[in-house]
Design a protein around this motif. Sequence first.
Motif, short mmCIF file in Angstrom:
data_model
loop_
_atom_site.label_atom_id
_atom_site.label_comp_id
_atom_site.label_asym_id
_atom_site.label_seq_id
_atom_site.Cartn_x
_atom_site.Cartn_y
_atom_site.Cartn_z
N PHE A 120 -31.83 96.39 -22.89
CA PHE A 120 -31.19 95.21 -23.46
C PHE A 120 -31.74 94.86 -24.85
CE2 PHE A 120 -29.47 95.05 -19.43
CZ PHE A 120 -28.64 93.97 -19.22
N GLY A 121 -33.04 95.06 -25.05
CA GLY A 121 -33.66 94.68 -26.30
C GLY A 121 -33.21 95.49 -27.50
N ARG A 122 -32.52 96.58 -27.26
CA ARG A 122 -32.04 97.40 -28.37
C ARG A 122 -30.83 96.78 -29.07
NH1 ARG A 122 -30.61 103.16 -26.98
NH2 ARG A 122 -31.09 103.47 -29.17
N TYR A 123 -30.13 95.89 -28.38
CA TYR A 123 -28.87 95.37 -28.89
C TYR A 123 -28.95 93.89 -29.25
CZ TYR A 123 -27.04 99.73 -27.04
OH TYR A 123 -26.83 101.06 -26.79
N GLN A 124 -28.10 93.49 -30.16
CA GLN A 124 -27.96 92.08 -30.54
C GLN A 124 -26.70 91.54 -29.89
OE1 GLN A 124 -29.82 89.84 -32.60
NE2 GLN A 124 -28.35 88.45 -31.63
N GLU A 125 -26.83 90.56 -29.01
CA GLU A 125 -25.65 89.95 -28.41
C GLU A 125 -24.97 89.04 -29.42
OE1 GLU A 125 -26.58 88.24 -24.58
OE2 GLU A 125 -28.15 89.75 -24.28
N GLY A 126 -23.65 89.04 -29.40
CA GLY A 126 -22.92 88.22 -30.35
C GLY A 126 -21.54 88.77 -30.64
N THR A 127 -20.90 88.26 -31.67
CA THR A 127 -19.57 88.67 -32.11
C THR A 127 -19.69 89.26 -33.51
OG1 THR A 127 -18.59 86.88 -30.82
CG2 THR A 127 -17.19 87.91 -32.48
N PHE A 128 -19.02 90.39 -33.73
CA PHE A 128 -19.21 91.14 -34.97
C PHE A 128 -17.87 91.64 -35.52
CE2 PHE A 128 -22.78 91.55 -32.12
CZ PHE A 128 -23.87 91.25 -32.91
N SER A 129 -17.80 91.78 -36.84
CA SER A 129 -16.61 92.35 -37.47
C SER A 129 -16.47 93.82 -37.05
CB SER A 129 -16.73 92.27 -39.00
OG SER A 129 -15.77 93.11 -39.62
N ARG A 130 -15.26 94.21 -36.63
CA ARG A 130 -15.03 95.61 -36.24
C ARG A 130 -15.17 96.55 -37.43
NH1 ARG A 130 -15.47 99.92 -34.97
NH2 ARG A 130 -14.46 101.14 -33.34
N ASP A 131 -14.83 96.09 -38.62
CA ASP A 131 -14.84 96.95 -39.80
C ASP A 131 -16.22 97.06 -40.44
OD1 ASP A 131 -12.11 97.53 -39.60
OD2 ASP A 131 -11.59 95.68 -40.65
N THR A 132 -16.93 95.93 -40.55
CA THR A 132 -18.20 95.93 -41.29
C THR A 132 -19.43 95.82 -40.41
OG1 THR A 132 -18.28 93.51 -41.55
CG2 THR A 132 -17.00 94.77 -43.19
N GLY A 133 -19.26 95.37 -39.17
CA GLY A 133 -20.41 95.18 -38.28
C GLY A 133 -21.15 93.88 -38.52
N GLU A 134 -20.70 93.05 -39.46
CA GLU A 134 -21.37 91.78 -39.73
C GLU A 134 -21.20 90.82 -38.54
OE1 GLU A 134 -21.21 90.25 -44.10
OE2 GLU A 134 -19.27 91.16 -43.66
N GLN A 135 -22.24 90.06 -38.24
CA GLN A 135 -22.15 89.05 -37.20
C GLN A 135 -21.27 87.91 -37.71
OE1 GLN A 135 -25.90 87.71 -35.68
NE2 GLN A 135 -25.00 86.86 -33.84
N THR A 188 -15.61 84.16 -39.62
CA THR A 188 -16.34 84.24 -40.89
C THR A 188 -17.78 84.69 -40.66
OG1 THR A 188 -16.86 81.88 -40.66
CG2 THR A 188 -14.93 82.47 -41.98
N PRO A 189 -18.40 85.38 -41.64
CA PRO A 189 -19.78 85.85 -41.47
C PRO A 189 -20.75 84.70 -41.23
CG PRO A 189 -18.72 86.96 -43.31
CD PRO A 189 -17.79 85.85 -42.89
N ILE A 190 -21.75 84.93 -40.37
CA ILE A 190 -22.79 83.96 -40.10
C ILE A 190 -23.95 84.21 -41.06
CG2 ILE A 190 -24.52 83.20 -38.41
CD1 ILE A 190 -22.53 83.87 -36.22
N PRO A 191 -24.31 83.24 -41.89
CA PRO A 191 -25.42 83.45 -42.83
C PRO A 191 -26.69 83.86 -42.10
CG PRO A 191 -24.23 81.42 -43.36
CD PRO A 191 -23.71 81.90 -42.02
N GLY A 192 -27.30 84.95 -42.55
CA GLY A 192 -28.52 85.43 -41.93
C GLY A 192 -28.30 86.15 -40.62
N GLY A 193 -27.03 86.38 -40.25
CA GLY A 193 -26.73 87.06 -38.99
C GLY A 193 -27.05 88.54 -39.03
#
Length: 206
Positions: free
Chosen positions: A159-174, A181-186
């Motif tokens: 589990f510790g290898r991954y970041q839980e959350g929602t991400f852009s399919r194209d860029t991978g940004e959280q 919209t991108p989360i600052p510091g995500g």
Amino acid sequence: MKWGLLAVTTLIWTVSADASPIDCQKGQCDLLKNGAYPAVVIGKVDHIGTDKELGSVYQWATRHSYWRNLPKGKSSYLASANLIAVIPPPSNALASPSALLMGRDEFNTVKIEPGDLVRYAPHRKAHEAPQGDATALAIYWGATGCIAVLCKAQDKGCFGRYQEGTFSRDTGEQIDAVKGTPIPGGTTIDTTTWLPLKNAGAPRSP
């Protein structure tokens, strides 16, 4: 082609197989988007739901004029449906799960269980050639996504290898699960391995 349903949100807390069923009165039948959710979601499975719960989500969609261009009638979605619910922690901006569809044939193949860490991603026409009649294909492209198990519930070290959350399919940004919209510091993830780009091969601190 058969269908299943996944209810997911970002920043997931620890879950158990005995979790409560979804409650539409608390917003747990709400859909984040009208149609297939377009972002990547990584989170833990809370419980495998029922046809009744999937029917509640369908009714919510109908009341809110969602899926208007998709096949009509619950039977198209309930023939062989499953619900997987993932519950957010109090710190999350979303107070309740949001629903996402997946194919049941896929569900049966990947053997999703409570406590598993899973990844939802929207389908990509350039890489998939689903089979089925017009109704099945309309639901496949218009309402469902692909779900894969990243870590089984018993494999806590994974589990510790991954970041839980929602991400852009194209860029991978959280991103914000509602606004997109991108989360600052995500965290930014690799859209092939689903691992965080920083220290992609190393476990994260709890």
